[in-house]
Write a protein that holds these residues in place. Structure first.
Motif, PDB file in Angstrom:
ATOM      1  N   PHE A  69       1.035  -1.239  -0.039  1.00 52.89           N
ATOM      2  CA  PHE A  69       0.217  -0.236   0.165  1.00 52.89           C
ATOM      3  C   PHE A  69       0.803   1.369   0.083  1.00 52.89           C
ATOM      4  CE2 PHE A  69      -1.892   3.045   2.847  1.00 52.89           C
ATOM      5  CZ  PHE A  69      -2.828   3.448   1.885  1.00 52.89           C
ATOM      6  N   TYR A  70       0.633   1.972  -0.917  1.00 50.37           N
ATOM      7  CA  TYR A  70       1.483   3.371  -1.135  1.00 50.37           C
ATOM      8  C   TYR A  70       0.583   4.532  -1.059  1.00 50.37           C
ATOM      9  CZ  TYR A  70       4.945   0.260  -2.977  1.00 50.37           C
ATOM     10  OH  TYR A  70       5.774  -0.800  -3.074  1.00 50.37           O
ATOM     11  N   CYS A  71       1.110   5.559  -0.418  1.00 53.78           N
ATOM     12  CA  CYS A  71       0.536   6.937  -0.263  1.00 53.78           C
ATOM     13  C   CYS A  71       1.064   7.922   0.033  1.00 53.78           C
ATOM     14  CB  CYS A  71      -0.875   6.728   1.245  1.00 53.78           C
ATOM     15  SG  CYS A  71       0.095   6.416   2.775  1.00 53.78           S
ATOM     16  N   ALA A  72       0.550   9.040   0.483  1.00 54.58           N
ATOM     17  CA  ALA A  72       1.170  10.426   0.861  1.00 54.58           C
ATOM     18  C   ALA A  72       0.539  10.732   1.989  1.00 54.58           C
ATOM     19  CB  ALA A  72       1.575  11.421  -0.284  1.00 54.58           C
ATOM     20  N   GLY A 106       4.585   4.173  12.720  1.00 54.80           N
ATOM     21  CA  GLY A 106       5.790   3.492  12.084  1.00 54.80           C
ATOM     22  C   GLY A 106       7.156   4.234  12.364  1.00 54.80           C
ATOM     23  N   LYS A 107       8.062   3.978  11.222  1.00 49.47           N
ATOM     24  CA  LYS A 107       9.256   4.475  11.512  1.00 49.47           C
ATOM     25  C   LYS A 107       9.838   5.159  10.063  1.00 49.47           C
ATOM     26  CE  LYS A 107      11.817   0.428  10.061  1.00 49.47           C
ATOM     27  NZ  LYS A 107      12.802  -0.794  10.226  1.00 49.47           N
ATOM     28  N   LEU A 108      10.615   6.005  10.065  1.00 51.28           N
ATOM     29  CA  LEU A 108      11.166   6.829   9.113  1.00 51.28           C
ATOM     30  C   LEU A 108      12.372   6.070   8.508  1.00 51.28           C
ATOM     31  CD1 LEU A 108      10.734  10.682  10.067  1.00 51.28           C
ATOM     32  CD2 LEU A 108       9.369   9.223   8.842  1.00 51.28           C
ATOM     33  N   PRO A 112      17.078   5.442  -1.151  1.00 48.88           N
ATOM     34  CA  PRO A 112      18.156   5.832  -1.972  1.00 48.88           C
ATOM     35  C   PRO A 112      18.124   6.161  -3.241  1.00 48.88           C
ATOM     36  CG  PRO A 112      18.979   4.336  -0.293  1.00 48.88           C
ATOM     37  CD  PRO A 112      17.409   3.991  -0.199  1.00 48.88           C
ATOM     38  N   GLY A 113      17.125   4.998  -4.147  1.00 54.19           N
ATOM     39  CA  GLY A 113      16.820   5.149  -5.331  1.00 54.19           C
ATOM     40  C   GLY A 113      16.352   6.504  -5.899  1.00 54.19           C
ATOM     41  N   ARG A 114      15.913   7.207  -5.032  1.00 55.06           N
ATOM     42  CA  ARG A 114      15.231   8.697  -5.579  1.00 55.06           C
ATOM     43  C   ARG A 114      15.638   9.760  -4.612  1.00 55.06           C
ATOM     44  NH1 ARG A 114       8.851   7.446  -7.167  1.00 55.06           N
ATOM     45  NH2 ARG A 114       9.452   5.721  -9.207  1.00 55.06           N
ATOM     46  N   SER A 115      16.655   9.329  -3.616  1.00 57.17           N
ATOM     47  CA  SER A 115      17.036  10.458  -2.734  1.00 57.17           C
ATOM     48  C   SER A 115      15.731  11.073  -1.721  1.00 57.17           C
ATOM     49  CB  SER A 115      17.708  11.519  -3.285  1.00 57.17           C
ATOM     50  OG  SER A 115      18.730  11.192  -3.983  1.00 57.17           O
ATOM     51  N   LYS A 116      14.805  10.108  -1.466  1.00 55.61           N
ATOM     52  CA  LYS A 116      13.688  10.595  -0.786  1.00 55.61           C
ATOM     53  C   LYS A 116      13.567   9.930   0.716  1.00 55.61           C
ATOM     54  CE  LYS A 116       9.989  10.881  -2.882  1.00 55.61           C
ATOM     55  NZ  LYS A 116       8.905  10.464  -3.727  1.00 55.61           N
ATOM     56  N   TYR A 117      12.902  10.515   1.392  1.00 52.02           N
ATOM     57  CA  TYR A 117      12.795   9.842   2.838  1.00 52.02           C
ATOM     58  C   TYR A 117      11.176   9.696   2.961  1.00 52.02           C
ATOM     59  CZ  TYR A 117      10.951  14.282   4.753  1.00 52.02           C
ATOM     60  OH  TYR A 117      10.144  15.392   4.915  1.00 52.02           O
ATOM     61  N   GLN A 118      10.887   8.591   3.606  1.00 54.09           N
ATOM     62  CA  GLN A 118       9.529   8.155   3.850  1.00 54.09           C
ATOM     63  C   GLN A 118       9.380   7.514   5.141  1.00 54.09           C
ATOM     64  OE1 GLN A 118       9.038   5.608   0.493  1.00 54.09           O
ATOM     65  NE2 GLN A 118      10.089   3.727   1.306  1.00 54.09           N
ATOM     66  N   ILE A 119       8.026   7.058   5.658  1.00 56.46           N
ATOM     67  CA  ILE A 119       7.472   6.457   6.508  1.00 56.46           C
ATOM     68  C   ILE A 119       6.974   5.275   6.235  1.00 56.46           C
ATOM     69  CG2 ILE A 119       5.303   7.477   6.498  1.00 56.46           C
ATOM     70  CD1 ILE A 119       4.927   6.991   9.781  1.00 56.46           C
ATOM     71  N   VAL A 120       7.519   4.102   6.835  1.00 54.96           N
ATOM     72  CA  VAL A 120       6.975   2.629   6.710  1.00 54.96           C
ATOM     73  C   VAL A 120       6.061   2.552   7.858  1.00 54.96           C
ATOM     74  CG1 VAL A 120       7.724   0.388   6.835  1.00 54.96           C
ATOM     75  CG2 VAL A 120       9.336   1.910   5.809  1.00 54.96           C
ATOM     76  N   ILE A 121       4.958   2.321   7.306  1.00 51.59           N
ATOM     77  CA  ILE A 121       3.479   2.522   8.359  1.00 51.59           C
ATOM     78  C   ILE A 121       3.341   1.195   8.903  1.00 51.59           C
ATOM     79  CG2 ILE A 121       1.261   2.947   8.558  1.00 51.59           C
ATOM     80  CD1 ILE A 121       1.488   4.916   6.035  1.00 51.59           C
ATOM     81  N   GLU A 122       3.313   0.806  10.055  1.00 57.51           N
ATOM     82  CA  GLU A 122       2.910  -0.498  10.775  1.00 57.51           C
ATOM     83  C   GLU A 122       1.437  -0.555  11.086  1.00 57.51           C
ATOM     84  OE1 GLU A 122       5.419  -0.821  14.031  1.00 57.51           O
ATOM     85  OE2 GLU A 122       7.399  -1.003  12.852  1.00 57.51           O
ATOM     86  N   THR A 123       0.863   0.652  11.367  1.00 59.96           N
ATOM     87  CA  THR A 123      -0.479   0.682  11.886  1.00 59.96           C
ATOM     88  C   THR A 123      -1.135   1.909  11.419  1.00 59.96           C
ATOM     89  OG1 THR A 123      -0.201   1.629  14.069  1.00 59.96           O
ATOM     90  CG2 THR A 123      -0.440  -1.034  13.700  1.00 59.96           C
TER      91      THR A 123
END
Length: 496
Positions: A69-72, A106-108, A112-123
């Motif tokens: 699942f992907y989102c912003a 979750g955790k941040l 590296p493939g796009r030089s972006k940071y994101q959150i891996v959502i657990e709940t």
């Protein structure tokens, strides 16, 4: 300063860029690769933000074919990408959509493939009851636009269902209230499909139960319900959320059996209530809607039976009274026939006079015609006809010419006719096989079915049998051919 001296000084300065990278004196820091700095950033971010809770509005929601699942997540000033792996996405208690405000845990990390940071959502949970109601209203509007809540889709409930299917928890007080109320009003056969009514997997179980009742075929080992009740006790909006899931709403709307939704108390309303054919404020009220009161039906039947007997006897009584009244007003037979008898006498007299008058008129007419039939008049008419006949000029030559034209037209037919004679091949050695009745036989099977045969040769006939031996008989001469008539027609004499 000369220009070449300027470039030499600039090239030798370690703090300024040159054409070729050189290590400065005392510099012991080797340059890092892109992968190395990316990994350093990734470890730093994950160590510093190993557990975070973010509140924001979902945007760009999509579910990949792999199940991830992907989102912003965004607010009015910033956006952060989010990803939820397949295992966590399957455990979501609601369907994420764009515009829903949520709290993600979750955790941040970095990508590296796009030089972006994101959150891996657990709940992920809906941020408060207001956001939950907003999601509910958005889902309601979308399903209403599809026509799932349209009034014309609603079906009437059966008046007296023989089998009632109930979708609810088998251990709660709801099923006991329904069974108790049905037993008080009208004892009926009840099929209970046990399901979870809240929590993870409850929506799928409720939807499968509704579809399962619709899939039961009539006449099978399990009776098909005439009515389905989806029931649950009261609770908060979170407790009743399973009955707001799209899978449940579509299952209720697609049900081939009329459905009563009895979820929560009177003030609780779910999307399942909108999709059902009838909404009950409580499970007990659903049982009251499902069946009538048996005692009231018995009293109603007794009253209708009494009314039926009264209605059956009343026409007889009224008919007898009307018959007596009409008998009194009927005239006597003599009075009815008197006028007709008088009219018959009058018509008889008029007929007699009419016949006499007509006979007299015809006699006078006959006398007038007989006066015109005289012998001289008839002779004169015969003489006129003779003169007309003499003027016609009918001569034998005209008749002979017509006979010759007809003879010439029949000459080709006379030439072809002998060739069609069936006995002509007998002159060339052929034979004609006939049955004893004289019918021609053309196949071996037809000859075997006959007991005796007649073979006609050129000079006569030979009777034979279809057995082992043959019997000879006196040959019968072939029938003489009729003499061919002359093609020239006879001459006709002169008529005059």
């Amino acid at each position: 300063m000369p220009s070449d001296q300027f470039y030499d000084d600039d090239y030798n300065d370690g703090r300024s860029g040159g054409l070729v990278a050189k290590e400065s004196a005392g510099d012991n820091a080797a340059p890092l690769s892109i992968s190395e700095i990316s990994n350093l950033l990734k470890r730093t971010v994950e160590d510093r933000f190993g557990f975070v809770r973010l509140r924001g509005e979902l945007s760009g929601v999509k579910r990949a074919a792999s199940g991830h699942f992907y989102c912003a997540l965004k607010d009015d000033k910033a956006v952060i990408d989010g990803v939820m792996w397949k295992g966590g996405a399957q455990r979501l208690a609601f369907r994420p959509e764009d515009g829903v405000e949520v709290i993600a845990t979750g955790k941040l990390t970095t990508y590296p493939g796009r030089s972006k940071y994101q959150i891996v959502i657990e709940t992920m949970e809906i941020a408060g009851e207001g956001a939950l109601l907003a999601l509910l209203e958005k889902l309601r509007a979308r399903l209403a636009a599809e026509g799932l809540f349209a009034p014309e889709r609603k079906r009437g409930l059966p008046y007296l269902p023989q089998v009632i299917g109930v979708v609810t928890s088998p251990t709660g007080a709801v099923i006991r209230d329904i069974l108790h109320r049905l037993a008080d009003r009208f004892p009926s056969r009840v099929l209970v499909w046990p399901v979870l009514v809240q929590g993870e997997g409850a929506a799928a179980q409720v939807a499968n139960a509704v579809r399962g009742f619709s899939a039961i075929q009539p006449g099978g080992p399990v009776p098909r319900p005439d009515l389905v009740i989806v029931a649950r006790g009261g609770g908060s909006i979170e407790d009743l959320w399973s009955f707001n899931e799209e899978i449940v709403v579509r299952a209720v709307a697609d049900s081939t059996i009329p459905v009563i939704s009895a979820v929560g108390h009177e003030t609780d309303t779910t999307l399942c209530d909108h999709a059902a054919d009838r909404r009950a404020p409580t499970p007990t009220a659903a049982a009251e809607m499902a069946v009538p009161v048996r005692a009231e039906l018995v009293n109603q039947i007794d009253e209708m039976g009494l009314r039926m007997r009264r209605c059956a006897l009343r026409p007889v009584t009224l008919g007898r009274e009307r018959l007596d009244a009409r008998v009194q007003r009927l005239p006597k037979p003599e009075a009815i026939l008197a006028a007709k008898a008088q009219k018959l006498d009058e018509l008889s007299e008029r007929l007699r006079r009419g016949l006499q008058d007509r006979a007299t008129a015809k006699g006078r007419s006959l006398q007038q015609v007989a006066g015109r039939l005289s012998l001289p008049l008839l002779r004169h008419r015969v003489q006129v006809c003779d003169e007309r006949l003499a003027r016609i000029g009918l001569t034998p030559r005209l008749l002979e010419r017509r006979w010759m034209l007809a003879r010439d037209a029949l000459a080709p037919v006379n030439r072809v006719l002998p060739q069609l004679d069936p006995r002509l091949p007998l002159q060339r050695g052929y034979a004609l096989v006939k049955s004893s009745s004289g019918a021609a036989l053309t196949t071996r099977e037809a000859a075997l079915r006959e007991g005796s045969l007649v073979i006609e040769f050129r000079d006569g006939e030979l009777p034979v049998t279809t057995g082992e031996g043959t019997e000879a008989a006196t040959p019968r001469p072939a029938p003489a051919k009729p003499a061919r008539q002359s093609s020239s027609p006879p001459r006709q004499g002169d008529l005059f």
